[in-house]
Design a protein around this motif. Structure first.
Motif, short mmCIF file in Angstrom:
data_model
loop_
_atom_site.label_atom_id
_atom_site.label_comp_id
_atom_site.label_asym_id
_atom_site.label_seq_id
_atom_site.Cartn_x
_atom_site.Cartn_y
_atom_site.Cartn_z
N UNK A 104 6.04 -28.36 -23.27
CA UNK A 104 7.41 -28.18 -22.82
C UNK A 104 7.43 -27.13 -21.70
N UNK A 105 8.12 -27.45 -20.62
CA UNK A 105 8.20 -26.52 -19.50
C UNK A 105 9.12 -25.35 -19.84
N UNK A 106 8.80 -24.20 -19.29
CA UNK A 106 9.55 -22.98 -19.53
C UNK A 106 10.72 -22.87 -18.55
N UNK A 107 11.92 -22.64 -19.07
CA UNK A 107 13.10 -22.44 -18.22
C UNK A 107 13.09 -20.99 -17.74
N UNK A 108 13.22 -20.81 -16.41
CA UNK A 108 13.24 -19.46 -15.85
C UNK A 108 14.61 -19.06 -15.32
N UNK A 109 15.53 -20.01 -15.24
CA UNK A 109 16.87 -19.71 -14.74
C UNK A 109 17.78 -20.91 -14.91
N UNK A 110 19.05 -20.69 -14.61
CA UNK A 110 20.05 -21.75 -14.69
C UNK A 110 20.80 -21.81 -13.37
N UNK A 111 21.03 -23.02 -12.87
CA UNK A 111 21.78 -23.20 -11.62
C UNK A 111 23.15 -23.78 -11.92
N UNK A 112 24.16 -23.07 -11.46
CA UNK A 112 25.53 -23.54 -11.52
C UNK A 112 26.38 -22.58 -10.69
N UNK A 113 27.16 -23.09 -9.75
CA UNK A 113 28.03 -22.21 -8.97
C UNK A 113 29.18 -21.69 -9.84
N UNK A 114 29.29 -20.37 -9.88
CA UNK A 114 30.37 -19.71 -10.61
C UNK A 114 30.96 -18.64 -9.70
N UNK A 115 32.27 -18.64 -9.60
CA UNK A 115 32.95 -17.67 -8.74
C UNK A 115 33.05 -16.33 -9.45
N UNK A 116 32.63 -15.28 -8.75
CA UNK A 116 32.78 -13.93 -9.26
C UNK A 116 34.26 -13.54 -9.16
N UNK A 117 34.91 -13.21 -10.28
CA UNK A 117 36.34 -12.92 -10.22
C UNK A 117 36.68 -11.67 -9.40
N UNK A 118 35.73 -10.76 -9.25
CA UNK A 118 36.00 -9.53 -8.51
C UNK A 118 35.91 -9.67 -7.00
N UNK A 119 34.98 -10.52 -6.55
CA UNK A 119 34.76 -10.62 -5.11
C UNK A 119 35.12 -11.99 -4.54
N UNK A 120 35.17 -12.99 -5.38
CA UNK A 120 35.41 -14.36 -4.91
C UNK A 120 34.14 -15.02 -4.41
N UNK A 121 33.03 -14.29 -4.44
CA UNK A 121 31.75 -14.86 -4.02
C UNK A 121 31.21 -15.81 -5.07
N UNK A 122 30.33 -16.70 -4.64
CA UNK A 122 29.76 -17.69 -5.55
C UNK A 122 28.33 -17.31 -5.94
N UNK A 123 28.12 -17.19 -7.23
CA UNK A 123 26.78 -16.98 -7.76
C UNK A 123 26.29 -18.33 -8.25
N UNK A 124 25.14 -18.78 -7.77
CA UNK A 124 24.67 -20.11 -8.13
C UNK A 124 23.39 -20.13 -8.95
N UNK A 125 22.72 -18.99 -9.08
CA UNK A 125 21.46 -18.94 -9.82
C UNK A 125 21.54 -17.79 -10.81
N UNK A 126 21.27 -18.08 -12.09
CA UNK A 126 21.47 -17.11 -13.16
C UNK A 126 20.19 -16.94 -13.97
N UNK A 127 19.80 -15.69 -14.22
CA UNK A 127 18.58 -15.39 -14.98
C UNK A 127 18.88 -14.37 -16.08
N UNK A 128 18.12 -14.47 -17.16
CA UNK A 128 18.26 -13.52 -18.27
C UNK A 128 17.75 -12.16 -17.80
N UNK A 129 18.58 -11.15 -17.96
CA UNK A 129 18.17 -9.80 -17.59
C UNK A 129 18.21 -8.82 -18.75
N UNK A 130 18.90 -9.19 -19.82
CA UNK A 130 19.00 -8.29 -20.96
C UNK A 130 19.33 -9.11 -22.21
N UNK A 131 18.77 -8.69 -23.34
CA UNK A 131 19.12 -9.35 -24.59
C UNK A 131 19.10 -8.33 -25.72
N UNK A 132 19.91 -8.61 -26.71
CA UNK A 132 20.00 -7.77 -27.89
C UNK A 132 19.92 -8.69 -29.10
N UNK A 133 18.98 -8.42 -29.98
CA UNK A 133 18.82 -9.22 -31.18
C UNK A 133 19.20 -8.35 -32.37
#
Length: 114
Positions: free
Chosen positions: A1-30
């Protein structure tokens, strides 16, 4: 099984109106006691921007009703799969994102390692 390194989806930042299209895990709490997790993904303008070390445009946090096990190096992939495949509660803005997989090593690289 291939390893997922990120997720692609355009999402508008509510603070700036800019579009973020690539998302990666940067922090987790278990939470070991409850068997639940929280994961934070950084949203970048593009994959190239993330790989170039640019600053993220936004952050998204998701609560997950499960916890990963095993090698923590595999946890980012596990979190991405949970976001894509599970009901994580609330509004899952990344539910229909496109997974980005790690590149498979080329045959030339594998031959050089032998």
């Amino acid at each position: 099984m291939q390893k997922i390194i990120g997720l692609e989806k355009p999402i508008e930042d509510p603070g700036t109106g800019g579009m973020a299209s690539y998302h990666v895990v940067v922090q987790h709490l278990v939470q070991l006691r409850t068997g639940t997790s929280a994961v934070t993904l950084a949203g970048f303008v593009s994959r190239a921007a993330a790989e170039a070390g640019k600053q993220p445009l936004m952050h998204i946090t998701a609560q997950i009703k499960d916890a990963p096990t095993g090698d923590s190096a595999a946890w980012p992939d596990w979190f991405c799969r949970q976001i894509l495949n599970a009901d994580i509660g609330g509004t899952n803005v990344l539910a229909d994102a496109v997974p980005v997989y790690a590149a498979e090593p080329s045959a030339a690289v594998e031959e050089g390692a032998q």
